[in-house]
Design an enzyme around this catalytic site. Structure first.
Site, PDB file in Angstrom:
ATOM      1  N   GLU A 126      26.220   1.225  37.795  1.00 60.79           N
ATOM      2  CA  GLU A 126      27.598   0.720  37.727  1.00 60.79           C
ATOM      3  C   GLU A 126      27.850  -0.326  38.803  1.00 60.79           C
ATOM      4  O   GLU A 126      27.165  -0.383  39.820  1.00 60.79           O
ATOM      5  CB  GLU A 126      28.589   1.865  37.928  1.00 60.79           C
ATOM      6  CG  GLU A 126      28.622   2.784  36.748  1.00 60.79           C
ATOM      7  CD  GLU A 126      30.020   3.257  36.398  1.00 60.79           C
ATOM      8  OE1 GLU A 126      30.905   2.423  36.154  1.00 60.79           O
ATOM      9  OE2 GLU A 126      30.208   4.474  36.364  1.00 60.79           O
ATOM     10  N   LYS A 184      35.770  11.033  35.311  1.00 57.15           N
ATOM     11  CA  LYS A 184      36.624  10.273  36.232  1.00 57.15           C
ATOM     12  C   LYS A 184      37.209  11.237  37.264  1.00 57.15           C
ATOM     13  O   LYS A 184      38.335  11.699  37.154  1.00 57.15           O
ATOM     14  CB  LYS A 184      37.711   9.524  35.451  1.00 57.15           C
ATOM     15  CG  LYS A 184      37.994   8.139  36.034  1.00 57.15           C
ATOM     16  CD  LYS A 184      38.800   7.285  35.093  1.00 57.15           C
ATOM     17  CE  LYS A 184      39.281   6.035  35.769  1.00 57.15           C
ATOM     18  NZ  LYS A 184      38.249   5.001  35.957  1.00 57.15           N
ATOM     19  N   ARG A 229      38.988  11.030  27.265  1.00 55.32           N
ATOM     20  CA  ARG A 229      38.152  10.993  28.463  1.00 55.32           C
ATOM     21  C   ARG A 229      38.645  11.972  29.521  1.00 55.32           C
ATOM     22  O   ARG A 229      37.855  12.616  30.208  1.00 55.32           O
ATOM     23  CB  ARG A 229      38.080   9.568  29.015  1.00 55.32           C
ATOM     24  CG  ARG A 229      37.003   9.409  30.063  1.00 55.32           C
ATOM     25  CD  ARG A 229      36.746   7.956  30.403  1.00 55.32           C
ATOM     26  NE  ARG A 229      37.907   7.333  31.027  1.00 55.32           N
ATOM     27  CZ  ARG A 229      37.997   6.028  31.298  1.00 55.32           C
ATOM     28  NH1 ARG A 229      37.006   5.197  30.972  1.00 55.32           N
ATOM     29  NH2 ARG A 229      39.075   5.533  31.864  1.00 55.32           N
TER      30      ARG A 229
END
Ligand SMILES: *Cc1c(COP(=O)(O)O)cnc(C)c1O
Length: 342
Positions: free
Chosen positions: A220, A184, A81
């Site tokens: 989210e 992220k 990720r």
């Protein structure tokens, strides 16, 4: 073992540990892995991380298990990720073997900060990468620092595994429809602070963001993914503005193992009136059950848990994932990396 810490009462804050591990990228390649005992980063005031937000991070945990062994949960997923995040904002991706070595080294060097089994606490691992080149022009840096720091964190549910209320607020988006939500990136968090603080002031634990394009679908839940149980099916939003959560992915696998059907698809706001259970999920809490969802813009309340108790499927999934992390149940999918010699 560090006997001065009150493990069960640690917050999700910052406690200094002995070492961090660093690696620098320059001249087109990654250098040697360095161990540092300094909590300070020496950087140029014109670094791209400071001016243009070239910053990405990860979050994962190490646990002392029932058998005394130390396990790091799914570090390969975090390695992949952070590479995706790096590519997303034009940073140099850290090779998976460097990521792996540095995470293991950071845990090993700070072994005295790994909370004991049974305390509910864990060692939080925070890898981060920042653009270091001094430049005022808006373009990607040519030098990067990747580092791994760790800090012990207490159990997420100090008063037990209890549902909280969240709210829908259309005034703010966390990310743009085709923006950085899937990576992220530190800036996504900065963009969520205003809405998050307002929600906290109103007594909610988080904001349930809607998709930023149509404001029709659930996206989210604060800095966590959202899932619900509807007629025995695990449903979770599929959207390109959502960060792919390792916890959510793991819960989906465990649900399938238990014979529970999993659907990753759009969830409309109206559908929130038909769900039987809901939770926010992420590394910090695993799953944080939701009692009520208040739509502040049209004064609607979706009561997910009328008795204020976590739902049975959410509870079962939560217990199962925790048990795998703590070595209480077999690690059937080889998710854990055992740190030898600590
Ligand atoms: C980190 C993060 C999550 C949770 O991901 P995990 O891998 O499960 O910890 C969810 N949403 C956002 C926006 C995140 O940054």
């Amino acid at each position: 073992m560090n006997t001065e810490l009150d493990w069960s009462n640690l917050s999700f804050g910052y406690i200094p540990t002995d070492y961090n591990v660093r690696c620098r990228y320059s001249n087109g390649k990654w250098g040697e892995i360095e161990v540092s005992s300094s909590e300070i980063i020496n950087m140029h005031m014109a670094a791209t991380a400071l001016h243009y937000g070239q910053e990405i991070f990860e979050g994962l945990k190490a646990f002392r298990g029932k058998d005394g062994k130390v396990r790091i949960f799914r570090l390969e997923e975090n390695a992949k990720r952070i590479q995706s995040s790096a590519t997303g904002i034009k940073m140099a991706p850290v090779p998976e073997d460097i990521f792996r070595k540095m995470v293991i080294e950071a845990v090993r060097l700070n072994a005295r900060f790994i909370p004991p089994y049974g305390s509910g606490a864990s060692l939080y691992i925070r890898p981060l990468e920042i653009g270091m080149s001094a430049q005022i022009g808006v373009h990607p840096a040519s030098e990067y620092l990747f580092m791994v720091m760790v800090t012990p964190v207490g159990p997420y549910f100090k008063e037990g595994f209890r549902p909280t209320n969240i709210c829908i607020m259309r005034e703010f988006d966390r990310v743009a429809p085709k923006g950085t939500g899937r990576w992220k990136v530190g800036g996504n968090y900065a963009a969520s602070l205003e809405a998050g603080e307002r929600a906290h002031e109103l007594g909610y634990s988080a904001v349930l963001y809607l998709d930023p394009k149509e404001k029709k679908y659930v996206d989210e839940c604060g800095p966590a993914n959202f899932f619900a149980i509807k007629d025995g099916v695990y449903i979770t939003p599929a959207s390109e503005s959502i960060l792919p959560s390792v916890t959510n992915k793991s819960l989906m696998t465990l649900a399938e193992d238990m014979g529970i059907k999993v659907e990753a698809r759009h969830i409309t706001v109206d559908e929130l009136g038909e769900i039987d259970e809901a939770a926010a999920c992420g590394t910090a809490a695993v799953a944080s059950p939701i009692a009520e969802i208040h739509d502040l813009d049209n004064d609607t309340k979706y009561i997910v848990s009328p008795d204020g108790e976590p739902g049975p499927i959410t509870t079962k999934l939560y217990n199962k994932l925790r048990a795998v992390q703590l070595g209480e149940e077999p690690d059937e999918h080889s998710w854990n990396t055992i740190v030898e010699g600590v």
